[in-house]
Every structure is written in structure tokens, then in C-alpha cells.
Design an enzyme around this catalytic site. Structure first.
Site, PDB file in Angstrom:
ATOM      1  N   ARG A  54       0.866  -1.181   0.000  1.00 35.88           N
ATOM      2  CA  ARG A  54       0.000   0.000   0.000  1.00 35.88           C
ATOM      3  C   ARG A  54       0.900   1.227   0.000  1.00 35.88           C
ATOM      4  O   ARG A  54       2.111   1.125   0.127  1.00 35.88           O
ATOM      5  CB  ARG A  54      -1.030   0.001   1.135  1.00 35.88           C
ATOM      6  CG  ARG A  54      -0.657  -0.577   2.435  1.00 35.88           C
ATOM      7  CD  ARG A  54       0.422   0.152   3.171  1.00 35.88           C
ATOM      8  NE  ARG A  54       0.167   1.589   3.290  1.00 35.88           N
ATOM      9  CZ  ARG A  54       1.076   2.491   3.556  1.00 35.88           C
ATOM     10  NH1 ARG A  54       2.358   2.171   3.711  1.00 35.88           N
ATOM     11  NH2 ARG A  54       0.771   3.758   3.662  1.00 35.88           N
ATOM     12  N   GLY A  55       0.258   2.408  -0.135  1.00 37.02           N
ATOM     13  CA  GLY A  55       1.033   3.636  -0.298  1.00 37.02           C
ATOM     14  C   GLY A  55       1.143   3.895  -1.797  1.00 37.02           C
ATOM     15  O   GLY A  55       1.488   2.989  -2.562  1.00 37.02           O
ATOM     16  N   ALA A  56       0.858   5.151  -2.197  1.00 33.27           N
ATOM     17  CA  ALA A  56       0.712   5.447  -3.624  1.00 33.27           C
ATOM     18  C   ALA A  56       1.895   5.001  -4.492  1.00 33.27           C
ATOM     19  O   ALA A  56       1.716   4.267  -5.473  1.00 33.27           O
ATOM     20  CB  ALA A  56       0.423   6.930  -3.801  1.00 33.27           C
ATOM     21  N   ASP A 245      -1.715  10.891  -2.356  1.00 35.79           N
ATOM     22  CA  ASP A 245      -2.132   9.834  -3.286  1.00 35.79           C
ATOM     23  C   ASP A 245      -2.435  10.384  -4.674  1.00 35.79           C
ATOM     24  O   ASP A 245      -2.340   9.664  -5.671  1.00 35.79           O
ATOM     25  CB  ASP A 245      -3.351   9.099  -2.728  1.00 35.79           C
ATOM     26  CG  ASP A 245      -2.928   8.269  -1.534  1.00 35.79           C
ATOM     27  OD1 ASP A 245      -2.906   8.810  -0.413  1.00 35.79           O
ATOM     28  OD2 ASP A 245      -2.547   7.103  -1.737  1.00 35.79           O
TER      29      ASP A 245
HETATM   30  O1  MRU Z   1      -4.535   3.329   1.987  1.00 42.03           O
HETATM   31  P1  MRU Z   1      -3.051   3.513   1.868  1.00 42.03           P
HETATM   32  O2  MRU Z   1      -2.297   2.970   3.044  1.00 42.03           O
HETATM   33  O3  MRU Z   1      -2.521   3.023   0.551  1.00 42.03           O
HETATM   34  O4  MRU Z   1      -2.882   5.088   1.900  1.00 42.03           O
HETATM   35  C1  MRU Z   1      -1.582   5.619   1.897  1.00 42.03           C
HETATM   36  C2  MRU Z   1      -1.548   7.087   2.012  1.00 42.03           C
HETATM   37  O5  MRU Z   1      -2.559   7.756   2.065  1.00 42.03           O
HETATM   38  C3  MRU Z   1      -0.189   7.731   1.966  1.00 42.03           C
HETATM   39  O6  MRU Z   1      -0.140   8.858   2.764  1.00 42.03           O
HETATM   40  C4  MRU Z   1       0.104   8.142   0.506  1.00 42.03           C
HETATM   41  O7  MRU Z   1      -0.074   7.050  -0.333  1.00 42.03           O
HETATM   42  C5  MRU Z   1       1.458   8.659   0.336  1.00 42.03           C
HETATM   43  S1  MRU Z   1       2.666   7.378   0.424  1.00 42.03           S
HETATM   44  C6  MRU Z   1       4.179   7.992   0.021  1.00 42.03           C
END
Ligand code: MRU
Length: 355
Positions: A54-56, A245
Site C-alpha cells: 500500500r502507499g501510492a 495519493d
Molecule cells: O490506503 P493507503 O495505506 O494506501 O494510503 C496511503 C496514504 O494515504 C499515503 O499517505 C500516501 O499514499 C502517500 S505514500 C508515500
């Protein structure tokens, strides 16, 4: 292709072994460190959907790897058919999570590579797409290291920095975006302490940010999301840094649910609110944040903590996973191509189009 430093201590949530990839199962952290092996694009799509990864930026990297795995199993010798089937693979990967634009950016980049090389043979295309996926992975970590250097001057020695969710190494190919800026300040000799919002309901702050900062010996204090305002009012937060994201052309920022609340609180207390993100997170096709699709997730994330029931059976639940912070609340957007402040419409276009 230049390489990133090889260091066993560096956290990278996706690793490659003999044509397969392994992902650190982020659902199990911090209690267990389990690596799952992936060989097919369907498995990778499932890993994105279920938030093993997870994480963009990490989602973008995983999607590119998914395309590589998908095309290498194709049996056709016709480049035309190959490209048609590749597009179907991309559709499966695109249907996993809607908000982080890095996913769609990576799929477009893979498709663009194939489309511009349709005069090559199928075996050549397969090798080219493998290299493209590996390049996307390496470039992401390099971008984070660069944006860290661009942003670290915003953090004074001794700064107490609030962050929300996990925008760290775990959310990227490595190093992190918001946590990349913090790591760069620490690497440059500053004493930084981090206040991590737990980030209900999925607890990325409590489980992931706390885990990776503690592992790097960066001082971190965990708070519940509803405590940030009180700490700000007592003068205990010097600035906020979060990841993103998707960033619209006007600088509106979609990030983990709760980010908007933190931004409003920061404004009230005259605390700078920074966003750190690679240019793969900027979506110039969307004029403002109202056009960003917001993922809604299973209500069970709110009503249960693993098997523990927290709310009455049958209760109505609303679980949007992201919110949008209007650009007027954002002090600066830190990218690998420079920092954008003030006129986001012009500045974001410049950093995206910079070669
Ligand atoms: O639902 P997730 O855990 O994928 O959400 C992640 C986030 O909102 C992060 O803050 C975002 O992706 C930035 S990661 C460098």
C-alpha cells in the site's frame, strides 16, 4: 540505469528474487515480518487490493511488476495481439484501488513503452517491459532521496514534526516521501522528532510509521488522531509533513482520511503544512480535487479490530479511505524536481514537465 545504495538495513517493501517478487505483508506489521512471493499479475492485483502492498508510489511499482509478470506469460507471437492482451492485464491491475494516481501512471508508462516499440519482436518487448518495471522501481527510490534533499531545509534542527498515515519507505520502493524528508534532515545531522498520528481505521501510523522510524532510531511518539489539535495548541508541533495519493493541477491534495482535519488544525495554529510527493503523484488532467475518486472501504475496518468487535452488530458505517485538502491549506509541495509554493497551477506544471 543508476542504482540505489545497497544496504541490508534499508527498508524496501518489494524485493526481487530470480524473476519473482516478494512483498512484505504490511497487514501483519509490526507483529510479524512475513514476505509473500508473487509470480503472476493476478496475484499482484490481489496484493494491491488487499493492501499487502500500500502507499501510492509502492502501488505504482507493484502495478508495473504485475504488467511484467502478466506479459511474460503471454504465448502469442503477434505484437498486435500481445499489445491487446497486455491492455487487458492492465485493466485488471487498474481495477484494484482508485485513488492513488501512481497506479494508473505506472500502467500508462508500461503501455506507452510497448506502444512505442511495436516494431520489435514479442521476446524483445517482454525484456523491454521487464526493464521498464525495474526502472520504475529504482527511479521511485531515487526520486524520494532527491525530494528529501529538496525538502529537508524546511525542518530546523530540533524540529518536532507531525505526520499522518505512512508515507515512508514502506509506502514507496524505498526511503519514503514525507518520511524521506525527515530521513534527509536526520542524514544531514539534524535532531528531528516525529509525532505519528495512529491513522484510524487501518492504523498505518501506529503499525507502519512507528515501526519504520523506530527501526531507523528516529525518535517517534505515537498519538491518537484526535490529539493533534491539543498538541498544536500547546506549541508542541513545529510543522506537518504528509504524503499524497493524488495532487490535482491546482494543488489540491488527496491523502489518507484525516489529512484534511490536520491541515485545518495546522492553519488555525499557524503551523506550516508540507506535502511531499514524486511527480508520478501529480495528475494534471484533473483541474481540482473534487474530481479525485475517493475509495470507500469495507466498514469492517471501523467496526472491528481484527476479530475484536468494537461497534454494535448491524450499525451503519461510512469508511472513505481518503480526503482532499484544498491547496490554500498547503504551504508547499515538495517533489524530486523542486519545491512548489504559491502558484500551484504554474509550478506543478513546471515540475512535471521538467526533463
Ligand atoms: O490506503 P493507503 O495505506 O494506501 O494510503 C496511503 C496514504 O494515504 C499515503 O499517505 C500516501 O499514499 C502517500 S505514500 C508515500
Amino acid at each position: 540505469m543508476s542504482t540505489c545504495p545497497i544496504d541490508a538495513k534499508v527498508i524496501r517493501p518489494i524485493r526481487f528474487i530470480a524473476g519473482q517478487c516478494q512483498m512484505l505483508d504490511q497487514r501483519l506489521l509490526p507483529a510479524e515480518e512475513v514476505w509473500i512471493t508473487y509470480k503472476t499479475y493476478q496475484e499482484v492485483a490481489e496484493a494491491i487490493k488487499t493492501m499487502v502492498v500500500r502507499g501510492a508510489p509502492a502501488i505504482g511499482v507493484a502495478a508495473a511488476i504485475g504488467v511484467w509478470f502478466g506479459v511474460r506469460d503471454l504465448e502469442t507471437e503477434s505484437t498486435h495481439e500481445f499489445f491487446q492482451q497486455m491492455k487487458e492485464i492492465c485493466e485488471v491491475l487498474a481495477a484494484t484501488r482508485p485513488t492513488a494516481v501512481n497506479l494508473f501512471w505506472a500502467l500508462e508508462r508500461m503501455k506507452h513503452f510497448a506502444e512505442s516499440n511495436l516494431d520489435r519482436s514479442v521476446p524483445e518487448l517482454k525484456i523491454g517491459l521487464e526493464f521498464e518495471a525495474l526502472a520504475i522501481t529504482q527511479e521511485d527510490e531515487q526520486a524520494n532521496r532527491k525530494l528529501g534533499q529538496h525538502g529537508e531545509h524546511f525542518l530546523a534542527d530540533g524540529a518536532r514534526v507531525l505526520t499522518h498515515c505512512n508515507a515512508g519507505a514502506l509506502a514507496t520502493a524505498g526511503y519514503g516521501t514525507a518520511l524521506g524528508v525527515i530521513r534527509a534532515a536526520v542524514d544531514n545531522g539534524k535532531k528531528i522528532s516525529v509525532i505519528a498520528d495512529e491513522t484510524r481505521p487501518f492504523l498505518q501510523g501506529a503499525r507502519l510509521t512507528a515501526w519504520e522510524l523506530q527501526r531507523d532510531n528516529i525518535p517517534v511518539t505515537l498519538i491518537c488522531d484526535n490529539m493533534a489539535g491539543w498538541l498544536m495548541s500547546k506549541g508542541e508541533i513545529d510543522c506537518v509533513i504528509v504524503g499524497a495519493d493524488r495532487i490535482a493541477a491546482n494543488g489540491d491534495v488527496a491523502n489518507k482520511i484525516g489529512t484534511y482535519t490536520v491541515a485545518v488544525l495546522a492553519k488555525e495554529h499557524n503551523i506550516p503544512f508540507y506535502v511531499a510527493a514524486p511527480i508520478s503523484t501529480i495528475d494534471l488532467k484533473l483541474s481540482d480535487g473534487s474530481q479525485i475518486p475517493i475509495e470507500e472501504r469495507d466498514g469492517r475496518e471501523i467496526t472491528h479490530l481484527k476479530e475484536l468487535q468494537l461497534a454494535p452488530e448491524g450499525i451503519n458505517v461510512y469508511n472513505p479511505a481518503f480526503d482532499v485538502t484544498p491547496h490554500r491549506l498547503v504551504t508547499a509541495i515538495i517533489t524530486e524536481n523542486g519545491v512548489v509554493e504559491g502558484d500551484y497551477l504554474t509550478g506543478l506544471r513546471q515540475v512535471v514537465n521538467q526533463r
